[in-house]
Design a protein around this motif. Structure first.
Motif, PDB file in Angstrom:
ATOM      1  N   UNK A 161      93.628  98.529 130.136  1.00  0.00           N
ATOM      2  CA  UNK A 161      93.813  96.891 130.670  1.00  0.00           C
ATOM      3  C   UNK A 161      93.935  95.898 129.495  1.00  0.00           C
ATOM      4  N   UNK A 162      94.363  94.862 129.862  1.00  0.00           N
ATOM      5  CA  UNK A 162      94.454  93.583 128.719  1.00  0.00           C
ATOM      6  C   UNK A 162      93.123  93.096 128.740  1.00  0.00           C
ATOM      7  N   UNK A 163      92.684  92.270 127.651  1.00  0.00           N
ATOM      8  CA  UNK A 163      91.478  91.610 127.563  1.00  0.00           C
ATOM      9  C   UNK A 163      91.140  90.577 128.537  1.00  0.00           C
ATOM     10  N   UNK A 164      92.304  90.214 129.298  1.00  0.00           N
ATOM     11  CA  UNK A 164      92.282  89.100 130.335  1.00  0.00           C
ATOM     12  C   UNK A 164      91.745  89.691 131.787  1.00  0.00           C
ATOM     13  N   UNK A 165      92.083  91.439 131.953  1.00  0.00           N
ATOM     14  CA  UNK A 165      91.487  92.057 133.017  1.00  0.00           C
ATOM     15  C   UNK A 165      90.055  92.687 132.777  1.00  0.00           C
ATOM     16  N   UNK A 166      89.870  93.042 131.496  1.00  0.00           N
ATOM     17  CA  UNK A 166      88.736  93.628 131.122  1.00  0.00           C
ATOM     18  C   UNK A 166      88.312  92.941 129.679  1.00  0.00           C
ATOM     19  N   UNK A 168      86.654  92.171 126.154  1.00  0.00           N
ATOM     20  CA  UNK A 168      86.340  92.889 125.000  1.00  0.00           C
ATOM     21  C   UNK A 168      84.820  93.167 124.985  1.00  0.00           C
ATOM     22  N   UNK A 169      84.549  94.552 124.676  1.00  0.00           N
ATOM     23  CA  UNK A 169      83.328  94.975 124.732  1.00  0.00           C
ATOM     24  C   UNK A 169      82.530  95.159 123.327  1.00  0.00           C
ATOM     25  N   UNK A 170      81.369  95.118 123.418  1.00  0.00           N
ATOM     26  CA  UNK A 170      80.543  95.188 121.887  1.00  0.00           C
ATOM     27  C   UNK A 170      80.986  96.445 121.347  1.00  0.00           C
ATOM     28  N   UNK A 171      81.185  97.563 122.052  1.00  0.00           N
ATOM     29  CA  UNK A 171      81.575  98.791 121.442  1.00  0.00           C
ATOM     30  C   UNK A 171      83.043  98.641 120.728  1.00  0.00           C
ATOM     31  N   UNK A 172      83.938  97.918 121.090  1.00  0.00           N
ATOM     32  CA  UNK A 172      85.292  97.684 120.717  1.00  0.00           C
ATOM     33  C   UNK A 172      85.363  96.822 119.243  1.00  0.00           C
ATOM     34  N   UNK A 173      84.331  95.919 119.555  1.00  0.00           N
ATOM     35  CA  UNK A 173      84.319  95.092 117.961  1.00  0.00           C
ATOM     36  C   UNK A 173      83.635  95.821 116.891  1.00  0.00           C
ATOM     37  N   UNK A 174      82.591  96.778 117.300  1.00  0.00           N
ATOM     38  CA  UNK A 174      82.031  97.717 116.105  1.00  0.00           C
ATOM     39  C   UNK A 174      83.191  98.459 115.728  1.00  0.00           C
ATOM     40  N   UNK A 175      84.013  98.993 116.753  1.00  0.00           N
ATOM     41  CA  UNK A 175      85.247  99.927 116.481  1.00  0.00           C
ATOM     42  C   UNK A 175      85.943  99.157 115.195  1.00  0.00           C
ATOM     43  N   UNK A 222      86.105 101.748 129.506  1.00  0.00           N
ATOM     44  CA  UNK A 222      84.905 101.175 130.009  1.00  0.00           C
ATOM     45  C   UNK A 222      83.710 102.065 129.493  1.00  0.00           C
ATOM     46  N   UNK A 223      82.708 101.309 129.288  1.00  0.00           N
ATOM     47  CA  UNK A 223      81.499 101.734 128.587  1.00  0.00           C
ATOM     48  C   UNK A 223      80.563 102.538 129.719  1.00  0.00           C
ATOM     49  N   UNK A 224      80.146 103.741 129.384  1.00  0.00           N
ATOM     50  CA  UNK A 224      79.366 104.070 130.176  1.00  0.00           C
ATOM     51  C   UNK A 224      77.805 103.994 130.096  1.00  0.00           C
ATOM     52  N   UNK A 225      77.468 103.943 131.463  1.00  0.00           N
ATOM     53  CA  UNK A 225      76.106 103.651 131.680  1.00  0.00           C
ATOM     54  C   UNK A 225      75.083 104.225 130.549  1.00  0.00           C
ATOM     55  N   UNK A 226      73.911 103.590 130.409  1.00  0.00           N
ATOM     56  CA  UNK A 226      73.043 104.247 129.351  1.00  0.00           C
ATOM     57  C   UNK A 226      72.455 105.715 130.034  1.00  0.00           C
ATOM     58  N   UNK A 227      72.596 106.555 129.223  1.00  0.00           N
ATOM     59  CA  UNK A 227      72.008 108.137 129.729  1.00  0.00           C
ATOM     60  C   UNK A 227      73.208 108.740 130.104  1.00  0.00           C
TER      61      UNK A 227
END
Length: 229
Positions: A161-166, A168-175, A222-227
């Motif tokens: 998915x494009x960043x317009x649709x989803x 950017x996540x913190x994990x992507x920035x970390x990557x 998509x980031x998984x929920x904690x746990x």
């Protein structure tokens, strides 16, 4: 009686003569160049009176061009971090006519040629230690103009998915940080730890390859929920 012959004064050294002939613009540029090297060597605790001695000028003359040390430090930031920014880097990353790996290799190889210098690395480190806002401003620029762009290109390359649709996540920035910081660290090794760094272009290509091989597990996922595994 013949008057004693007077010995003419020795000619001024070229550097001194040139110094007297400098225009205000040239003088200002000379001060900035010297300040870049001075602060890179001694950090931002270095005193302007010592800088004036290096330039062989008076401290009041220095303050005529830069009324405060803060003004001079800001000019150093503009000179080293902003003037060396190349807008073409963003075009390189976007160039869909080339495979993404080639684009990132080209960008990071050229970027490394700019930042992996004695002045750039040491000024950046000293700014962080001094608590100046150089780092924050520059890193915000990076995230806005490069990190998000790279994420968008990787998502497109992977059919995610494009960043317009989803967003950017913190994990992507970390990557992206993991890749970017590893290249910056080459400069730390060389100009802070005094360790050799050979064939930067080959190292960059290796780091880009490692990054892209692992990026598919993070970028656009998509980031998984904690746990949740």
């Amino acid at each position: 009686m013949t008057a004693p012959r007077r010995t003419p004064p020795p000619p001024a050294r070229p550097s001194e003569a040139a110094r007297r002939r400098l225009s205000p613009t040239q003088r200002e540029e000379e001060i900035v160049r010297a300040a870049v090297g001075f602060f890179a060597e001694f950090g931002f605790e270095g005193q302007t009176r010592e800088l004036a001695k290096r330039l062989n000028v008076t401290q009041p003359l220095l303050y005529r061009y830069f009324p405060t040390k803060e003004a001079l430090v800001e000019r150093v930031y503009q000179e080293v971090f902003l003037r060396r920014w190349n807008p073409f880097w963003e075009e390189t990353i976007r160039d869909a006519s080339l495979p993404l790996r080639e684009r990132l290799n080209a960008f990071y190889t050229d970027y490394a040629s700019v930042i992996l210098t004695y002045e750039w690395i040491r000024l950046f480190m000293f700014a962080g230690l001094k608590g100046l806002d150089f780092n924050t401003r520059y890193l915000d620029l990076l995230k806005e103009r490069v990190f998000t762009l790279i994420i968008a290109q990787i998502r497109e390359d992977l059919g995610r998915p494009s960043i317009a649709d989803r967003p950017v996540t913190p994990l992507e920035i970390e990557a992206i940080w993991s890749l970017h910081a590893s290249i910056f660290y080459l400069g730390v090794r060389k100009f802070v730890y005094n360790m050799p760094v050979d064939d930067v272009s080959e190292i960059v290509a290796m780091k880009v390859r490692l990054f892209l091989d692992g990026a598919r597990t993070v970028i656009g996922v998509e980031e998984a929920a904690p746990g949740v595994p």
